[in-house]
Design a protein around this motif. Sequence first.
Motif, mmCIF file in Angstrom:
data_model
loop_
_atom_site.group_PDB
_atom_site.id
_atom_site.type_symbol
_atom_site.label_atom_id
_atom_site.label_comp_id
_atom_site.label_asym_id
_atom_site.label_seq_id
_atom_site.Cartn_x
_atom_site.Cartn_y
_atom_site.Cartn_z
ATOM 1 N N LYS A 199 24.717 33.074 42.064
ATOM 2 C CA LYS A 199 24.006 31.842 41.798
ATOM 3 C C LYS A 199 25.085 30.880 42.063
ATOM 4 C CE LYS A 199 21.461 34.098 37.876
ATOM 5 N NZ LYS A 199 21.274 34.190 36.292
ATOM 6 N N LEU A 200 26.148 30.684 41.705
ATOM 7 C CA LEU A 200 27.066 29.478 41.959
ATOM 8 C C LEU A 200 27.324 29.272 43.514
ATOM 9 C CD1 LEU A 200 29.696 30.022 38.954
ATOM 10 C CD2 LEU A 200 28.074 28.200 39.069
ATOM 11 N N LEU A 201 27.472 30.522 44.206
ATOM 12 C CA LEU A 201 27.466 30.495 45.539
ATOM 13 C C LEU A 201 26.300 29.735 46.426
ATOM 14 C CD1 LEU A 201 29.335 33.670 46.550
ATOM 15 C CD2 LEU A 201 30.337 31.237 46.805
ATOM 16 N N ASN A 357 40.568 39.161 35.700
ATOM 17 C CA ASN A 357 41.230 39.033 34.284
ATOM 18 C C ASN A 357 41.605 37.967 33.520
ATOM 19 O OD1 ASN A 357 40.657 41.991 34.061
ATOM 20 N ND2 ASN A 357 42.888 42.384 34.657
ATOM 21 N N HIS A 358 41.945 36.987 34.440
ATOM 22 C CA HIS A 358 42.685 35.946 33.826
ATOM 23 C C HIS A 358 41.784 34.475 34.362
ATOM 24 C CE1 HIS A 358 45.963 38.320 32.437
ATOM 25 N NE2 HIS A 358 45.938 38.991 33.717
ATOM 26 N N ILE A 359 40.754 34.655 34.746
ATOM 27 C CA ILE A 359 40.186 33.517 35.087
ATOM 28 C C ILE A 359 38.354 33.428 34.666
ATOM 29 C CG2 ILE A 359 41.230 33.189 37.250
ATOM 30 C CD1 ILE A 359 38.716 34.408 38.828
ATOM 31 N N LEU A 368 36.580 28.173 39.316
ATOM 32 C CA LEU A 368 35.621 28.306 40.074
ATOM 33 C C LEU A 368 36.088 27.619 41.647
ATOM 34 C CD1 LEU A 368 32.763 29.187 41.217
ATOM 35 C CD2 LEU A 368 32.069 26.803 40.272
ATOM 36 N N ASN A 369 36.660 26.585 41.519
ATOM 37 C CA ASN A 369 37.122 25.706 42.890
ATOM 38 C C ASN A 369 38.075 26.650 43.578
ATOM 39 O OD1 ASN A 369 35.193 23.717 42.837
ATOM 40 N ND2 ASN A 369 36.839 22.544 41.356
ATOM 41 N N ILE A 375 37.057 32.236 49.170
ATOM 42 C CA ILE A 375 36.043 32.844 49.951
ATOM 43 C C ILE A 375 35.898 31.931 51.273
ATOM 44 C CG2 ILE A 375 33.561 33.046 49.884
ATOM 45 C CD1 ILE A 375 33.817 33.690 46.851
ATOM 46 N N LEU A 376 35.972 30.679 51.176
ATOM 47 C CA LEU A 376 35.740 29.863 52.230
ATOM 48 C C LEU A 376 36.790 30.280 53.319
ATOM 49 C CD1 LEU A 376 34.882 26.641 50.863
ATOM 50 C CD2 LEU A 376 33.356 27.955 52.279
#
Length: 391
Positions: A199-201, A357-359, A368-369, A375-376
């Motif tokens: 959804k965020l992507l 685990n840590h995000i 998220l950034n 990914i980019l």
Amino acid sequence: MGARGKTVWLGLGSNVGDRAAHLRKAIEGLREIAGGAVKSSRIYETEPVGPGEQAKYLNLCVKLVTDLPPHQLLERCQQLEKHLGRVDRGRWAPREIDIDILCYEREILDEDGFVLPHPGIADRQFVLVPLVEIEPELVLPGFEESVSGLLQRLRATEGPQGVVEYRIRHQGGSRILPESMRYVAVEGVIGAGKTTLVKLLAERMACMPLFEEFENNPFLADFYRDRHRFAFQTQVFFLLSRFRQIQDHFQQQDLFRPQVVSDYMFAKDKIFASLNLDENEMSLYQRLSGLLEKQLPRPDYVVYLQADTKILMERIRQRDRYYERHIEEDYIEGLNRAYNSFFHYYDDSPLLIVNTNHIDFVRTPEDLNLLLDQILKGPQGVTYFSPGVKH
């Protein structure tokens, strides 16, 4: 529509007003005319042909099946052009929308100015390029070589013309996925955050989201109560549902958001099958799965979201879906091991493995950034990403 129908290829173009919107509405209209799926090429921006100054065109080709005879189809296409606001300015003039029947099955026709195949196809790269994309081996009635051969010969004699793929920029998407990433799959065990990330992507990168329709499986709640008894029914339903959904989506893919990001990949179905089916069931499942998988596209990039079992169980409890309330921790632990093993050997697509685990990419913009930046960077073999982990 009848069981067979006639296969038709059409060319669409626009160089007046909102060109992309005209093409989108034309495809929607053609779907109504066909009463079913319309296969489309990508959109190309092309130089205008003919005398006088004009704006560049957006062009594409589509393939559909219809029961309408040629003249009735032509009439419906002309009605659609008028409905979409086409103004008759004469030959070679700018056009809000132009819909040409390029080829109708094996029909050869020349009646009252209606000619099939459409005259001039062999001399127009702006027609041949998108036509080759959707049907490279098509041999037009009356021709001896395929449209791929026609395009190759035309380019050899006059060089490449100004036919360039057109990418629509969406105001809502602050970032754009690399061109090589047209189909991205996000994977992970139940509770990993696949659907949320998709959804965020989709929101931030103007992609078309594709969500697994797991809630429609009528056996799912029973399966979580009694896995052995309902495993085969649940698995086959998922297999066929995933196949149908991916196939339907790519047959009618939204040209105006051509990049797809999905919260599942078809190949992952094997993970659940290996855990839940007995030997005889697995044998039958593998035969069926192998036949279906050959017909589907593979992702260009896979993002695998990892998390420890304890963390996954806590996320499952927090979201409190009724059909997940009977999930046992041992089952998630088994899934976790199976997923890790599957992706350890996975090499069908470039792979990004993310330790989550840590995000918290839902509530923490910085997290998220970080993930979006990773990914980019795009496909490059296997990449491991462990944000927040201290070494």
